[in-house]
Design a protein around this motif. Structure first.
Motif, PDB file in Angstrom:
ATOM      1  N   ASP A  25      14.557  -7.561  -9.278  1.00 42.12           N
ATOM      2  CA  ASP A  25      14.295  -5.798 -10.358  1.00 42.12           C
ATOM      3  C   ASP A  25      12.945  -5.912 -10.683  1.00 42.12           C
ATOM      4  N   ILE A  26      12.329  -5.411  -9.727  1.00 42.71           N
ATOM      5  CA  ILE A  26      10.350  -4.705 -10.345  1.00 42.71           C
ATOM      6  C   ILE A  26      10.760  -3.199  -9.578  1.00 42.71           C
ATOM      7  N   PRO A  27      10.188  -2.699 -10.121  1.00 42.64           N
ATOM      8  CA  PRO A  27       9.460  -1.393  -9.812  1.00 42.64           C
ATOM      9  C   PRO A  27       8.950  -1.314  -8.218  1.00 42.64           C
ATOM     10  N   HIS A  28       9.282  -0.209  -7.183  1.00 40.42           N
ATOM     11  CA  HIS A  28       8.828  -0.417  -5.936  1.00 40.42           C
ATOM     12  C   HIS A  28       7.840   0.994  -6.105  1.00 40.42           C
ATOM     13  N   LEU A  29       7.065   0.762  -5.764  1.00 41.76           N
ATOM     14  CA  LEU A  29       5.760   1.249  -5.420  1.00 41.76           C
ATOM     15  C   LEU A  29       5.280   1.489  -4.349  1.00 41.76           C
ATOM     16  N   SER A  30       5.588   2.609  -3.737  1.00 41.56           N
ATOM     17  CA  SER A  30       5.437   3.359  -2.819  1.00 41.56           C
ATOM     18  C   SER A  30       4.215   4.384  -2.375  1.00 41.56           C
ATOM     19  N   THR A  31       3.022   4.236  -2.208  1.00 40.32           N
ATOM     20  CA  THR A  31       2.925   5.762  -2.409  1.00 40.32           C
ATOM     21  C   THR A  31       2.462   6.536  -1.481  1.00 40.32           C
ATOM     22  N   GLY A  32       3.270   6.249  -0.683  1.00 41.68           N
ATOM     23  CA  GLY A  32       3.933   7.043   0.628  1.00 41.68           C
ATOM     24  C   GLY A  32       5.205   8.035  -0.592  1.00 41.68           C
ATOM     25  N   ASP A  33       5.678   7.587  -0.804  1.00 40.21           N
ATOM     26  CA  ASP A  33       7.104   8.365  -1.882  1.00 40.21           C
ATOM     27  C   ASP A  33       6.448   8.940  -3.403  1.00 40.21           C
ATOM     28  N   GLY A  70      -3.366   4.103 -11.987  1.00 39.14           N
ATOM     29  CA  GLY A  70      -2.621   5.363 -13.570  1.00 39.14           C
ATOM     30  C   GLY A  70      -0.919   4.137 -13.055  1.00 39.14           C
ATOM     31  N   ARG A  71      -0.404   4.206 -11.952  1.00 37.66           N
ATOM     32  CA  ARG A  71       0.853   4.062 -12.229  1.00 37.66           C
ATOM     33  C   ARG A  71       0.827   2.410 -12.828  1.00 37.66           C
ATOM     34  N   LYS A  78       4.971  -3.836 -16.340  1.00 31.70           N
ATOM     35  CA  LYS A  78       4.546  -4.815 -17.417  1.00 31.70           C
ATOM     36  C   LYS A  78       4.289  -6.348 -16.589  1.00 31.70           C
ATOM     37  N   THR A  79       5.942  -6.434 -15.750  1.00 32.06           N
ATOM     38  CA  THR A  79       6.548  -7.378 -15.470  1.00 32.06           C
ATOM     39  C   THR A  79       6.305  -8.027 -14.324  1.00 32.06           C
ATOM     40  N   GLY A  80       6.111  -6.743 -13.170  1.00 31.29           N
ATOM     41  CA  GLY A  80       5.431  -7.268 -11.933  1.00 31.29           C
ATOM     42  C   GLY A  80       5.921  -5.932 -11.245  1.00 31.29           C
ATOM     43  N   PHE A  81       5.765  -5.931  -9.648  1.00 29.22           N
ATOM     44  CA  PHE A  81       5.698  -4.836  -8.840  1.00 29.22           C
ATOM     45  C   PHE A  81       5.628  -5.790  -7.451  1.00 29.22           C
ATOM     46  N   ILE A  82       6.247  -4.281  -6.581  1.00 32.21           N
ATOM     47  CA  ILE A  82       6.205  -4.322  -5.325  1.00 32.21           C
ATOM     48  C   ILE A  82       4.976  -3.177  -4.587  1.00 32.21           C
ATOM     49  N   LEU A  83       3.937  -3.391  -3.754  1.00 25.75           N
ATOM     50  CA  LEU A  83       3.354  -2.250  -3.790  1.00 25.75           C
ATOM     51  C   LEU A  83       3.381  -2.072  -2.273  1.00 25.75           C
TER      52      LEU A  83
END
Ligand code: AP5
Length: 219
Positions: A25-33, A70-71, A78-83
């Protein structure tokens, strides 16, 4: 939880990142997307990035660092993410370290996905992506239930422009000459794990979960 995903184009980063994001339950931060979204919307960043992306080159570091900074400051991170797809150069890795230090973020796992060149080329040539929700399919390995239609939102699937043969060649070359150096930058850290991505997606995900368990994050 904070995870960095490394690996060549087409190795399966986006596929496994979506599985991790859902499980933890963390956001997926795909720079390509994020870049493709900017290109579609013809934003300032998108207009600057388009030519590099169309030619399989890296978008300049300054643009990427600003964009990621920025992202990660957004509320949902705030609780995490996957880069996924960042960093891709040593300069981006150094900038990321500064951002993390500033925000008191400790990286839980750096996962380096590895697969053979033949598998990578086969995966890229058969990839189909949903225009609407970004779900990733493969015409043979992970096909949609209905041809060219997304299982999740029923929108149309498309083939990315940069999955054409010549551009794939260039992207793999850029990976070899610029991004692969990140392995020696990160591999001495305790949180670095190598993942065998030659396996099926669910097997690859099981290996990732095992390593995240070792990192103290079993979800
Ligand atoms: P980006 O979108 O990040 O592309 P990439 O890194 O080249 O990675 P891909 O999205 O192509 O592959 P993937 O590893 O996510 O594989 P996937 O899961 O889709 O970047 C695009 C461009 O943006 C760059 O070229 C650059 O111009 C720019 N850019 C982005 N970030 C940048 C940065 N930080 N700095 C500068 N420029 C930047 O899987 C591939 C296929 O295989 C799919 O069809 C999938 O269904 C299938 N598959 C996946 N896993 C398996 C499995 N285990 N078994 C069978 N099939 C599988």
């Amino acid at each position: 939880m904070h995870i960095i995903l490394l690996g060549a184009p087409g190795v399966g980063k986006g596929t496994v990142a979506k599985m991790i994001a859902e499980k933890f339950d963390i956001p997926h931060l795909s720079t390509g997307d994020i870049l493709r979204d900017n290109v579609n919307k013809k934003t300032y960043v998108g207009n600057q990035a388009k030519e590099y992306m169309d030619n399989g080159k890296l978008v300049p570091d300054d643009i990427m660092i600003q964009m990621v900074k920025g992202r990660v400051l957004e509320e949902d991170c705030k609780t995490g993410f996957i880069l996924d797809g960042f960093p891709r150069t040593i300069r981006q890795a150094e900038a990321l370290k500064l951002i993390f230090d500033e925000l008191n973020i400790v990286v839980d796992a750096i996962l380096n996905l590895k697969a053979s060149q033949e598998i990578i080329i086969e995966r890229l040539s058969g990839r189909r992506t949903c225009k609407n929700c970004g779900a990733i399919y493969h015409i043979k390995n992970i096909p949609p239930k209905v041809e060219d239609k997304c299982d999740k939102c029923a929108d149309r699937l498309y083939q990315r422009d940069d999955d054409k043969k010549d551009i794939v060649k260039e992207r793999l070359m850029v990976y070899k000459t610029q991004t692969k150096k990140l392995i020696s930058y990160y591999e001495k850290q305790d949180s670095f794990y190598e993942i065998n991505a030659n396996k099926k997606a669910d097997e690859m995900f099981a290996e990732v979960c095992k390593d995240l368990g070792k990192a103290g994050k079993s979800g």
